[in-house]
Design a protein around this motif. Structure first.
Motif, PDB file in Angstrom:
ATOM      1  N   ALA A   4       0.841  -1.195   0.000  1.00 38.13           N
ATOM      2  CA  ALA A   4       0.000   0.000   0.000  1.00 38.13           C
ATOM      3  C   ALA A   4       0.873   1.240   0.000  1.00 38.13           C
ATOM      4  N   LEU A   5       0.391   2.278  -0.676  1.00 33.65           N
ATOM      5  CA  LEU A   5       1.052   3.571  -0.708  1.00 33.65           C
ATOM      6  C   LEU A   5       0.122   4.618  -0.121  1.00 33.65           C
ATOM      7  N   ASP A  45       6.410   7.031 -10.892  1.00 34.23           N
ATOM      8  CA  ASP A  45       7.143   5.762 -10.851  1.00 34.23           C
ATOM      9  C   ASP A  45       6.190   4.627 -11.234  1.00 34.23           C
ATOM     10  N   GLU A  46       6.033   4.405 -12.533  1.00 31.40           N
ATOM     11  CA  GLU A  46       5.045   3.433 -13.007  1.00 31.40           C
ATOM     12  C   GLU A  46       5.285   2.023 -12.484  1.00 31.40           C
ATOM     13  N   ARG A  50       2.408   0.086 -10.214  1.00 30.19           N
ATOM     14  CA  ARG A  50       1.767  -1.144 -10.711  1.00 30.19           C
ATOM     15  C   ARG A  50       1.974  -2.316  -9.761  1.00 30.19           C
ATOM     16  N   SER A  51       2.947  -2.212  -8.854  1.00 35.97           N
ATOM     17  CA  SER A  51       3.202  -3.290  -7.894  1.00 35.97           C
ATOM     18  C   SER A  51       2.282  -3.212  -6.672  1.00 35.97           C
ATOM     19  N   GLY A  79      -5.831  -1.674 -12.182  1.00 33.20           N
ATOM     20  CA  GLY A  79      -6.290  -2.597 -11.151  1.00 33.20           C
ATOM     21  C   GLY A  79      -5.868  -2.270  -9.740  1.00 33.20           C
ATOM     22  N   VAL A  80      -5.037  -1.249  -9.549  1.00 31.91           N
ATOM     23  CA  VAL A  80      -4.650  -0.829  -8.200  1.00 31.91           C
ATOM     24  C   VAL A  80      -5.851  -0.151  -7.547  1.00 31.91           C
ATOM     25  N   GLY A  81      -6.194  -0.533  -6.330  1.00 30.34           N
ATOM     26  CA  GLY A  81      -7.312   0.079  -5.635  1.00 30.34           C
ATOM     27  C   GLY A  81      -6.958   1.437  -5.071  1.00 30.34           C
TER      28      GLY A  81
END
Length: 216
Positions: A4-5, A45-46, A50-51, A79-81
């Motif tokens: 999570a970020l 930072d793509e 995406r991770s 697809g990242v929430g």
């Protein structure tokens, strides 16, 4: 392990650092690898974005570059929430209309400022609000421009007695909703003006459950 970020910044009146800390701790308890930063450049930072499983944006009345906005929105669409609250997601970037499109709403007023109001649970079957009763808040009651495609889980009704806006009496306003942006899940709650608002158990539970729902 899920990642999570949390990004925080903007107007200090919304206590972004302290509020972020509440949910960073919660996510770590759920065994997330949590990164907390106070810069929007992370959206450039793509590979890192995406991770992720979840992004929690905590920014108010700030600005975002087109490149930063594109990085964020593309990550969510992949697809990242994303999950957030109050003005730290619903009044982040007033000139970024595509960001607002993703959120599903934009703050426009809080008549009377800090007042007592009721939050009404409208969906008792959804896992985010299941088992929760209607509850009281003493905070800002957000009047928002909202997307009719939102799946609304809770609302509030304006009395019209505050803020010299009698014409809004009886207006039912979404408070909690979820939606999609591409492949990503989007969750929003207008509760949480300051970190102490999450002392209200229902407000805290809704936000915690919303994060877990949004996370891929």
């Amino acid at each position: 392990m899920k990642k999570a970020l949390i990004t925080w910044g903007g107007w200090e009146g919304h206590t972004p650092a302290k509020s972020s800390g509440i949910f960073a701790s919660f996510l770590r308890e759920q065994e997330y690898d949590v990164t907390v930063v106070d810069t929007l450049d992370v959206y450039l930072d793509e590979p890192f974005l995406r991770s992720l499983s979840l992004i929690v944006p905590v920014w108010t009345m700030s600005t975002i570059t087109k490149e930063q906005e594109r990085g964020l929105l593309d990550a969510i669409a992949s697809g990242v929430g994303v999950a957030g609250w109050h003005g730290t997601m619903g009044d982040s970037f007033r000139n970024a209309t595509e960001y607002q499109f993703m959120v599903g709403g934009q703050w426009v007023a809080h008549p009377g400022n800090i007042i007592d109001y009721t939050v009404n649970i409208t969906n008792h079957d959804d896992p985010i609000t299941a088992g929760l009763p209607d509850f009281q808040m003493h905070s800002e009651q957000y009047y928002m421009h909202t997307d009719p495609s939102n799946e609304v889980l809770a609302t509030t009704t304006f009395s019209g007695e505050f803020g010299n806006a009698p014409w809004i009496a009886g207006t039912v306003m979404p408070v909690v909703w979820k939606r999609r942006w591409g492949q990503g899940r989007v969750f929003y709650s207008s509760l949480g003006h300051v970190f102490s608002d999450f002392d209200v158990p229902e407000a805290l539970t809704i936000m915690q459950r919303g994060m877990l729902w949004a996370s891929r």
